[in-house]
Design a protein around this motif. Sequence first.
Motif, short mmCIF file in Angstrom:
data_model
loop_
_atom_site.label_atom_id
_atom_site.label_comp_id
_atom_site.label_asym_id
_atom_site.label_seq_id
_atom_site.Cartn_x
_atom_site.Cartn_y
_atom_site.Cartn_z
N LYS A 5 0.85 -1.19 0.00
CA LYS A 5 0.00 0.00 0.00
C LYS A 5 0.89 1.24 0.00
CE LYS A 5 -3.57 2.73 1.01
NZ LYS A 5 -2.81 3.98 1.18
N PHE A 6 0.62 2.14 -0.94
CA PHE A 6 1.29 3.43 -0.96
C PHE A 6 0.26 4.54 -0.75
CE2 PHE A 6 4.69 0.88 -2.71
CZ PHE A 6 5.81 1.44 -2.11
N GLY A 7 0.64 5.78 -0.97
CA GLY A 7 -0.21 6.89 -0.61
C GLY A 7 -1.60 6.84 -1.20
N HIS A 8 -2.60 6.91 -0.32
CA HIS A 8 -4.01 7.08 -0.68
C HIS A 8 -4.55 5.88 -1.46
CE1 HIS A 8 -7.64 9.40 -1.10
NE2 HIS A 8 -7.56 9.45 -2.41
N ALA A 9 -4.65 5.99 -2.77
CA ALA A 9 -5.27 4.93 -3.57
C ALA A 9 -4.24 4.09 -4.31
CB ALA A 9 -6.25 5.54 -4.57
N CYS A 10 -2.97 4.32 -4.07
CA CYS A 10 -1.93 3.64 -4.83
C CYS A 10 -1.57 2.29 -4.20
CB CYS A 10 -0.69 4.51 -4.93
SG CYS A 10 0.65 3.76 -5.89
N PHE A 27 -0.96 12.07 -3.65
CA PHE A 27 -0.64 11.66 -2.28
C PHE A 27 0.36 10.50 -2.24
CE2 PHE A 27 -5.15 13.20 -1.78
CZ PHE A 27 -4.81 14.39 -1.17
N THR A 28 0.92 10.16 -3.39
CA THR A 28 1.83 9.02 -3.50
C THR A 28 3.22 9.50 -3.85
OG1 THR A 28 0.03 7.59 -4.27
CG2 THR A 28 2.27 6.86 -4.74
N ASP A 29 4.22 9.01 -3.13
CA ASP A 29 5.60 9.32 -3.45
C ASP A 29 5.98 8.66 -4.77
OD1 ASP A 29 8.68 8.63 -3.30
OD2 ASP A 29 8.33 10.32 -1.94
N VAL A 30 6.72 9.38 -5.59
CA VAL A 30 7.09 8.86 -6.90
C VAL A 30 7.90 7.56 -6.80
CG1 VAL A 30 9.24 10.20 -7.08
CG2 VAL A 30 7.99 9.54 -9.18
N GLY A 31 8.54 7.33 -5.66
CA GLY A 31 9.30 6.10 -5.49
C GLY A 31 8.47 4.85 -5.60
N ALA A 32 7.15 4.98 -5.47
CA ALA A 32 6.27 3.82 -5.63
C ALA A 32 6.37 3.22 -7.03
CB ALA A 32 4.82 4.21 -5.34
N LEU A 33 6.82 4.03 -7.99
CA LEU A 33 6.91 3.56 -9.37
C LEU A 33 8.27 2.98 -9.73
CD1 LEU A 33 4.69 6.02 -9.39
CD2 LEU A 33 4.81 5.67 -11.84
N ASP A 34 9.21 2.98 -8.80
CA ASP A 34 10.56 2.47 -9.10
C ASP A 34 10.48 1.03 -9.60
OD1 ASP A 34 11.61 4.85 -8.28
OD2 ASP A 34 12.42 4.10 -6.38
N GLY A 35 11.03 0.80 -10.78
CA GLY A 35 11.08 -0.55 -11.33
C GLY A 35 9.76 -1.08 -11.84
N ALA A 36 8.76 -0.21 -11.97
CA ALA A 36 7.46 -0.67 -12.44
C ALA A 36 7.52 -1.16 -13.88
CB ALA A 36 6.42 0.43 -12.31
N PRO A 46 -6.79 13.90 -9.67
CA PRO A 46 -5.37 14.00 -9.33
C PRO A 46 -4.92 13.13 -8.16
CG PRO A 46 -6.52 16.03 -8.76
CD PRO A 46 -7.46 15.23 -9.61
N ASP A 47 -5.84 12.67 -7.33
CA ASP A 47 -5.42 11.77 -6.26
C ASP A 47 -5.18 10.34 -6.78
OD1 ASP A 47 -8.22 11.79 -6.64
OD2 ASP A 47 -8.61 10.94 -4.68
N HIS A 48 -5.44 10.15 -8.08
CA HIS A 48 -5.20 8.86 -8.73
C HIS A 48 -4.24 8.97 -9.93
CE1 HIS A 48 -8.62 6.72 -6.69
NE2 HIS A 48 -8.94 7.99 -6.48
N VAL A 203 -8.03 -4.87 6.80
CA VAL A 203 -6.81 -4.28 7.33
C VAL A 203 -6.57 -2.93 6.66
CG1 VAL A 203 -5.69 -6.48 7.91
CG2 VAL A 203 -5.31 -5.46 5.65
N ARG A 204 -5.94 -2.04 7.41
CA ARG A 204 -5.46 -0.77 6.84
C ARG A 204 -3.97 -0.72 7.09
NH1 ARG A 204 -5.26 4.47 9.03
NH2 ARG A 204 -6.51 3.82 10.82
N ARG A 205 -3.20 -0.38 6.07
CA ARG A 205 -1.75 -0.36 6.15
C ARG A 205 -1.22 1.05 5.95
NH1 ARG A 205 -2.14 -4.61 8.48
NH2 ARG A 205 -1.58 -6.66 7.65
N ALA A 206 -0.12 1.35 6.62
CA ALA A 206 0.57 2.61 6.41
C ALA A 206 1.28 2.59 5.07
CB ALA A 206 1.58 2.84 7.54
N ASP A 207 1.64 3.76 4.56
CA ASP A 207 2.37 3.84 3.29
C ASP A 207 3.63 2.99 3.35
OD1 ASP A 207 0.40 5.60 2.62
OD2 ASP A 207 1.70 7.36 2.47
N GLY A 208 3.83 2.18 2.34
CA GLY A 208 5.04 1.35 2.25
C GLY A 208 4.92 0.02 2.93
N GLU A 209 3.80 -0.24 3.62
CA GLU A 209 3.61 -1.52 4.28
C GLU A 209 2.93 -2.53 3.35
OE1 GLU A 209 3.31 -0.53 9.04
OE2 GLU A 209 1.51 -1.15 7.95
N ASP A 210 3.29 -3.79 3.51
CA ASP A 210 2.72 -4.86 2.70
C ASP A 210 1.43 -5.37 3.33
OD1 ASP A 210 4.97 -4.60 1.13
OD2 ASP A 210 5.95 -6.41 1.90
N LEU A 211 0.59 -5.91 2.47
CA LEU A 211 -0.60 -6.59 2.94
C LEU A 211 -0.18 -7.89 3.64
CD1 LEU A 211 -3.71 -6.96 3.05
CD2 LEU A 211 -3.53 -8.10 0.83
#
Length: 211
Positions: A5-10, A27-36, A46-48, A203-211
Motif C-alpha cells: 500500500k502506498f499513498g491514498h489509492a496507490c 498523495f503518492t511518493d514517486v518512489g512507488a513507481l521504481d522498477g514498475a 489528481p489523487d489517482h 486491514v489498513r496499512r501505512a504507506d510502504g507496508e505490505d498486505l
Amino acid sequence: MRITKFGHACVRIEHDGTTVVLDPGVFTDVGALDGADAVLITHEHPDHYLPAHLLASDAPVFTIEGVAAKVREDAPAVAERLTVVAPGESFDVGVPVRAVGELHAVIHPEYPRITNSGYVLDLGGTKVYHPGDALTEPGEVVDVLCCPVSAPWMKASEAIEFARAVKAPRNLAIHDRVYSEAGLGIVDTHMNAFLPKDGLEYVRRADGEDL
C-alpha cells in the motif's frame, strides 16, 4: 506475490517478476513507481493520476480513453507508452488484467459523472481487485479487494456493504487520505464490527507496508 500500500489509492503489486502500480496520484511518493513494468490508472482525478509521476517512469501506461485524453494533453511524452483499454476488456501487463465498470461514483447529482474503470489482476490464480472511485462489483470471485474507505462521495455503511457484496476474504483499505487518523480509526472500528462476522478480513496499512 507482494502487495504494498502506498499513498491514498496507490497499490504496488509484484508477482512472478512483474511489478504493476495502480493509481499513483498526488498523495503518492514517486518512489512507488521504481522498477514498475506497468502503470494502471482508473480515472483522471489528481489523487489517482499525476502526470509528473508518469513522466518520471518509463513504464507502459494502461488506462481508459478519458484518462488517455488527459495524458496526451498533460504529458505528451507519455503518449507513445499509452495503451487504451475498454470496460470489460481483458489484457496483459505481464499478468492478466480485466477492466471493470465505466463510471465514477456519484459525488453530487448535479456533477457530471466522469469515466472510471477498476481492474482485476490475476496473480497466478489469486485475484486482486482495485475499483478506483466506484463501488462496482467485479463480477467474479476475487481474493483481495482494495476497498475505498473515505471519500466525499461515500459513507462508512457503503464501504461495509461494498466489501460484503464483493465477498473477498481479504480487504485492504485504500482511498484513506480524506479523513484524519482519528476519522480512519472510526471507520476501522465500523469495518471490523461487521466484516469478520461474514468471515472477511479487513486491514489498513501505512504507506510502504505490505498486505
